[in-house]
Design a protein around this motif. Structure first.
Motif, mmCIF file in Angstrom:
data_model
loop_
_atom_site.group_PDB
_atom_site.id
_atom_site.type_symbol
_atom_site.label_atom_id
_atom_site.label_comp_id
_atom_site.label_asym_id
_atom_site.label_seq_id
_atom_site.Cartn_x
_atom_site.Cartn_y
_atom_site.Cartn_z
ATOM 1 N N SER A 108 0.872 -1.186 0.000
ATOM 2 C CA SER A 108 0.000 0.000 0.000
ATOM 3 C C SER A 108 0.904 1.229 0.000
ATOM 4 O O SER A 108 1.880 1.272 0.753
ATOM 5 N N THR A 109 0.568 2.200 -0.824
ATOM 6 C CA THR A 109 1.386 3.426 -0.848
ATOM 7 C C THR A 109 1.330 4.114 0.521
ATOM 8 O O THR A 109 2.244 4.849 0.880
ATOM 9 N N GLN A 164 -1.308 -2.147 -6.285
ATOM 10 C CA GLN A 164 -1.169 -2.387 -4.850
ATOM 11 C C GLN A 164 -1.718 -3.782 -4.537
ATOM 12 O O GLN A 164 -2.767 -4.163 -5.058
ATOM 13 N N ARG A 211 -5.770 -0.019 0.629
ATOM 14 C CA ARG A 211 -6.800 -0.017 1.664
ATOM 15 C C ARG A 211 -7.656 1.249 1.667
ATOM 16 O O ARG A 211 -7.243 2.313 1.221
ATOM 17 N N ARG A 234 -10.927 3.090 4.314
ATOM 18 C CA ARG A 234 -11.046 3.364 5.739
ATOM 19 C C ARG A 234 -11.511 2.113 6.478
ATOM 20 O O ARG A 234 -12.052 1.199 5.874
ATOM 21 N N ARG A 293 -11.152 -1.499 5.207
ATOM 22 C CA ARG A 293 -11.713 -1.942 3.919
ATOM 23 C C ARG A 293 -10.599 -1.976 2.878
ATOM 24 O O ARG A 293 -9.572 -1.325 3.032
ATOM 25 N N SER A 294 -10.852 -2.701 1.775
ATOM 26 C CA SER A 294 -9.771 -2.809 0.780
ATOM 27 C C SER A 294 -10.050 -1.897 -0.411
ATOM 28 O O SER A 294 -11.192 -1.473 -0.644
ATOM 29 N N THR A 296 -9.398 -1.883 -4.489
ATOM 30 C CA THR A 296 -9.003 -2.652 -5.664
ATOM 31 C C THR A 296 -8.051 -1.815 -6.520
ATOM 32 O O THR A 296 -8.412 -0.727 -6.955
ATOM 33 N N ASN A 302 -15.492 11.309 1.621
ATOM 34 C CA ASN A 302 -14.280 11.027 0.845
ATOM 35 C C ASN A 302 -14.524 10.316 -0.492
ATOM 36 O O ASN A 302 -13.609 9.747 -1.056
ATOM 37 N N LYS A 334 -18.889 5.016 -7.632
ATOM 38 C CA LYS A 334 -17.633 5.506 -7.057
ATOM 39 C C LYS A 334 -16.485 5.358 -8.056
ATOM 40 O O LYS A 334 -16.228 4.275 -8.565
ATOM 41 N N ASN A 384 -10.015 5.332 -10.291
ATOM 42 C CA ASN A 384 -10.139 4.381 -11.401
ATOM 43 C C ASN A 384 -10.103 5.175 -12.701
ATOM 44 O O ASN A 384 -10.983 5.990 -12.942
#
Ligand code: BT5
Length: 324
Positions: A89-90, A113, A117, A119, A122-123, A125, A176, A184, A209
């Motif tokens: 994860s960055t 990644q 992740r 918040r 949660r993941s 994609t 966010n 989203k 995305n």
């Protein structure tokens, strides 16, 4: 040196003899050849024709530091870039760098990644070469309690960048989410390293995305490419480099406004992109649910909700569901 070779080839935009490049940069023809090979390995399409020399035909669709800093013209944001093809994860990398006291504006970018992740565990994609996944280290002189306004600042900057580059007008759902037609397209994760009264550093994580096909994304998600397809039936990829550069420029502009003036100009822009205010919402915060009407956004980024009892309550974090 490779940066300089690329600069030279880009500026000329035609065939340049090996001799001219070598002389200009003060390196041997052999060294130049080796650098050209390395650039080709990175994905640059550079042709070599006897008697004519080298010509840059195409740059790769990679968020390489050289490509991002070329013509970026920011003072703080992205002056130092750490680039990864693949990373857990960055945010993890940025957290380590933040603790090593890297300069403000340092950027971590990844092409994919493995443990991106969101918040609350949660993941996110993060398929390779399709999106933008970044973490940005900021060191604002504001109270930790006001940090949520940085999320709003990032959201506005993302919307401005998207609109400028693609012509698409995205929307913001508090706190966010970046949405297009209620799907989203991007998310922001803000993490803090702070004492009670002072921020040591903030990491703004952004996932967007860009060129994903819908089958590569969660069901409720979309990408800029998908949205553009709906607009014009064209299947073209969006230039991730230009998009990311524009977002970085917008972040710098808005961040400086925030620090030098106040949050009001940012909140004004935020209101123009948001689709939360004025709606009936359900707020989920610390596993509790509250219903009410989303009234306004406060100077620190908190959401003001009028409960059915008439009391106005402020939420600094949480998830909301738009009821109507
Ligand atoms: C977010 O969390 O929206 C913040 C996402 C931040 C991701 C960036 S990528 C670069 C940096 N490094 C990281 O590791 N993270 C940051 P949240 O509001 O909790 O939303 C997470 C939810 O969005 C998931 O539970 C899914 O439902 C959905 N989701 C996951 N991947 C998505 C995607 N690629 N596009 C749209 N929605 C997605």
């Amino acid at each position: 040196m490779q940066d300089k070779i690329l600069d030279f080839l880009k500026k000329k935009n035609e065939y340049v003899s090996g001799e001219e490049i070598s002389q200009h940069l003060g390196i041997s023809r052999q060294a130049l050849w080796k650098h050209i090979q390395d650039l080709r390995d990175t994905g640059y399409d550079i042709v070599a024709v006897p008697h004519l020399g080298y010509r840059l035909i195409m740059c790769p669709d990679r968020l390489l530091p050289y490509e991002l800093t070329h013509g970026l013209e920011t003072k703080i944001i992205g002056r130092k870039i750490y680039y990864f093809e693949r990373v857990s994860s960055t945010m993890d990398v940025a957290m380590q760098l933040g603790n090593q006291n890297v300069p403000e504006g340092t950027l971590v970018v990844a092409e994919s990644q493995t443990k991106g992740r969101g918040r609350l565990g949660r993941s996110w994609t993060s398929p390779k070469y399709k999106g933008i996944y970044l973490s940005l280290i900021l060191k604002p002189d504001i109270l930790p309690a006001c940090a949520p306004v940085l999320t709003l600042m990032a959201a506005v900057s993302i919307c401005e960048g998207i609109s400028r580059i693609s012509g698409i007008e995205p929307q913001i759902k508090w706190p966010n989410d970046i949405l297009i037609h209620n799907k989203k397209v991007g998310g922001i994760l803000t993490e803090l390293e702070a004492e009670l009264d002072a921020i040591s550093f903030v990491i703004i994580g952004i996932g967007l995305n860009v060129n994903n096909e819908s089958n590569e994304l969660p069901r409720e998600a979309t990408s800029l490419k998908e949205a553009k397809k709906n607009l014009s039936a064209r299947q073209e990829n969006i230039n991730r480099i230009e998009l990311l550069k524009e977002i970085l420029r917008k972040i710098e502009d808005n961040y400086l406004i925030l620090l030098k003036k106040s949050s009001s100009p940012i909140l004004e822009k935020w209101r123009s992109y948001n689709i939360t205010l004025g709606r009936r919402v359900e707020v989920v915060c610390h596993r509790q649910h509250f219903g009410g009407e989303a009234m306004d956004i406060d100077t620190d980024g908190g959401l003001l909700v009028r409960r059915d009892s008439g009391i106005i309550e402020k939420f600094m974090a949480g998830d909301i569901v738009h009821i109507r």
